[in-house]
Design a protein around this motif. Structure first.
Motif, short mmCIF file in Angstrom:
data_model
loop_
_atom_site.label_atom_id
_atom_site.label_comp_id
_atom_site.label_asym_id
_atom_site.label_seq_id
_atom_site.Cartn_x
_atom_site.Cartn_y
_atom_site.Cartn_z
N ILE A 63 -17.26 -22.94 -0.79
CA ILE A 63 -15.98 -23.67 -0.78
C ILE A 63 -16.24 -25.16 -1.00
O ILE A 63 -15.56 -25.82 -1.82
CB ILE A 63 -15.25 -23.46 0.56
CG1 ILE A 63 -14.76 -22.02 0.70
CG2 ILE A 63 -14.10 -24.45 0.71
CD1 ILE A 63 -13.55 -21.68 -0.12
N ARG A 64 -17.19 -25.70 -0.28
CA ARG A 64 -17.49 -27.14 -0.42
C ARG A 64 -17.99 -27.47 -1.82
O ARG A 64 -17.68 -28.53 -2.37
CB ARG A 64 -18.51 -27.56 0.64
CG ARG A 64 -17.97 -27.49 2.06
CD ARG A 64 -19.00 -27.95 3.07
NE ARG A 64 -18.50 -27.81 4.43
CZ ARG A 64 -19.07 -27.08 5.37
NH1 ARG A 64 -20.19 -26.43 5.11
NH2 ARG A 64 -18.55 -27.00 6.58
N CYS A 72 -14.95 -27.52 -4.12
CA CYS A 72 -14.11 -28.69 -3.84
C CYS A 72 -14.73 -29.96 -4.40
O CYS A 72 -14.03 -30.83 -4.94
CB CYS A 72 -13.88 -28.84 -2.33
SG CYS A 72 -12.76 -27.60 -1.64
N HIS A 79 -14.80 -29.90 -8.48
CA HIS A 79 -13.51 -29.95 -9.17
C HIS A 79 -12.51 -30.89 -8.50
O HIS A 79 -11.35 -30.93 -8.92
CB HIS A 79 -12.93 -28.53 -9.25
CG HIS A 79 -13.84 -27.56 -9.95
ND1 HIS A 79 -13.91 -27.46 -11.32
CD2 HIS A 79 -14.73 -26.65 -9.45
CE1 HIS A 79 -14.79 -26.52 -11.65
NE2 HIS A 79 -15.30 -26.02 -10.53
N GLU A 80 -12.97 -31.62 -7.49
CA GLU A 80 -12.12 -32.58 -6.77
C GLU A 80 -10.79 -31.91 -6.41
O GLU A 80 -9.70 -32.42 -6.70
CB GLU A 80 -11.89 -33.83 -7.61
CG GLU A 80 -13.18 -34.57 -7.91
CD GLU A 80 -12.94 -35.86 -8.70
OE1 GLU A 80 -11.80 -36.06 -9.16
OE2 GLU A 80 -13.88 -36.64 -8.85
N LEU A 81 -10.90 -30.76 -5.77
CA LEU A 81 -9.72 -29.94 -5.48
C LEU A 81 -8.80 -30.57 -4.45
O LEU A 81 -9.24 -31.07 -3.42
CB LEU A 81 -10.15 -28.56 -4.98
CG LEU A 81 -10.70 -27.58 -6.01
CD1 LEU A 81 -11.02 -26.26 -5.34
CD2 LEU A 81 -9.69 -27.36 -7.13
N ASP A 82 -7.52 -30.51 -4.75
CA ASP A 82 -6.48 -30.84 -3.78
C ASP A 82 -6.00 -29.51 -3.21
O ASP A 82 -5.61 -28.61 -3.97
CB ASP A 82 -5.34 -31.57 -4.49
CG ASP A 82 -4.22 -31.99 -3.53
OD1 ASP A 82 -4.19 -31.45 -2.40
OD2 ASP A 82 -3.39 -32.82 -3.92
N THR A 83 -6.04 -29.36 -1.91
CA THR A 83 -5.67 -28.07 -1.32
C THR A 83 -4.24 -27.66 -1.65
O THR A 83 -3.91 -26.47 -1.62
CB THR A 83 -5.87 -28.09 0.21
OG1 THR A 83 -5.17 -29.20 0.77
CG2 THR A 83 -7.35 -28.20 0.56
N ILE A 128 -4.05 -25.12 -4.41
CA ILE A 128 -4.64 -23.80 -4.20
C ILE A 128 -3.55 -22.76 -3.95
O ILE A 128 -2.72 -22.91 -3.05
CB ILE A 128 -5.63 -23.82 -3.02
CG1 ILE A 128 -6.82 -24.73 -3.33
CG2 ILE A 128 -6.11 -22.40 -2.70
CD1 ILE A 128 -7.79 -24.88 -2.18
N ALA A 179 -12.23 -26.19 3.12
CA ALA A 179 -11.43 -26.68 1.99
C ALA A 179 -10.68 -27.95 2.35
O ALA A 179 -10.49 -28.84 1.51
CB ALA A 179 -10.45 -25.60 1.54
#
Length: 314
Positions: free
Chosen positions: A194-195, A198, A201-205, A208, A246
């Motif tokens: 998960i880390r 994140c 891809h510089e994920l914003d939760t 998701i 996340a």
């Protein structure tokens, strides 16, 4: 260390060797005024013995509901203490037999205080076994491999060849694994995955839509608690932990407050956990985004540390 969940791990043992062995060896070494080399030698003897017994019983014992840290760890503690007491082969055999008949620990206790109690009892019972053997207490010498012995009771069979086989690196202790999260080690592949996604891809939760975790049989049986209500339960809820990771929540300390975090619970509701992975293999993590795209990874956390290889130790 077991209470804090920062103990070490060995995949052959399917448990935590040091917490079940170190306390017994340390206490006895102090009372005997043993030196450092003697203590370390005893600890390694206990570690290797525990892993070889684990190889004999295999993973079925764990799946049946035995907590190996408590059960097999007791034999490791006895072996370490027998070495410190310089017991001969006969008395060492008796010590292991006495440990086998005391070996206990139920897997259903893993999300309670009793899980750590298992580790303490392993130390206590292993030490007692060695002391009794030193004083000529008797026991069935084939307590591990006999028809009604430890292996048969725990898993239905005793694989002596596996127990006596050469470990992959020559010593089981060289395959020791360390924890970086205060949770069940079977969740660590998920957390690392998960880390990784994140960060990459510089994920914003908020983006998701769903997180899918593909666990093996062992992992699913251990850490798929769906809705934890305490910190101890969180440590065995891979869905809750995935949501924490996340969201960037720390998993270095997990308390009761972590179980009631509204943001974590909301994201946890988007996590699905399935039992279609391979036990012992990296957990496949899939993150489905609102735009329809899919991200996936499988982070391997079962690689022993190589800070000191065997050449540098020598």
């Amino acid at each position: 260390s077991h209470v804090l969940d920062f103990d070490d791990v060995n995949a052959t043992l399917i448990g935590h060797p040091s917490v079940a062995i170190l306390g017994a060896a340390l206490g006895l070494a102090e009372s005997l005024r043993a030196g450092g080399p003697e203590f370390l030698c005893a600890f390694v003897a206990g570690y290797e013995t525990a892993c070889r017994v684990a190889a004999a019983v295999g993973p079925l014992s764990y799946l049946r509901g035995f907590h190996h840290t408590g059960t097999i760890g007791t034999l490791g503690a006895a072996a370490a203490c027998a070495r410190l007491l310089s017991l001969d082969a006969q008395r060492t055999t008796t010590a292991l037999a006495l440990a086998a008949t005391q070996a206990a620990g139920l897997g259903c206790m893993v999300d309670t205080m009793s899980k750590s109690f298992h580790a303490g009892k392993a130390c206590e019972n292993g030490l007692l076994a060695a002391l009794l053997a030193q004083n000529d207490f008797t026991a069935n010498e084939s307590a591990i491999e006999s028809a009604k012995g430890f292996a048969a009771t725990a898993s239905g069979a005793c694989d002596s060849e596996a127990a006596l086989a050469e470990p992959p690196l020559g010593w089981h202790i060289l395959s020791n694994l360390f924890k970086f999260d205060a949770s069940c080690y079977m969740t660590h592949s998920t957390l690392a995955g998960i880390r990784e996604l994140c960060a990459q891809h510089e994920l914003d939760t908020d983006a998701i839509a769903e997180i899918r975790l593909h666990l093996g049989e062992l992992e699913f049986a251990t850490c798929a608690l769906p809705k934890p209500t305490t910190g101890l339960e969180v440590k065995f809820s891979v869905a809750h932990l995935a949501a924490m990771a996340a969201l960037g929540r720390s998993t270095m300390v997990i308390d009761d407050a972590a179980a009631g975090d509204p943001a974590v619970i909301a994201l946890r509701d988007k996590v699905t956990v399935s039992e279609d992975g391979t036990s012992g293999a990296p957990t496949v993590v899939e993150v489905m985004l609102n735009d329809g795209s899919r991200l996936t990874t499988a982070h391997d956390v079962n690689i022993p540390e190589r800070d000191l290889d065997r050449k540098s130790v020598v």
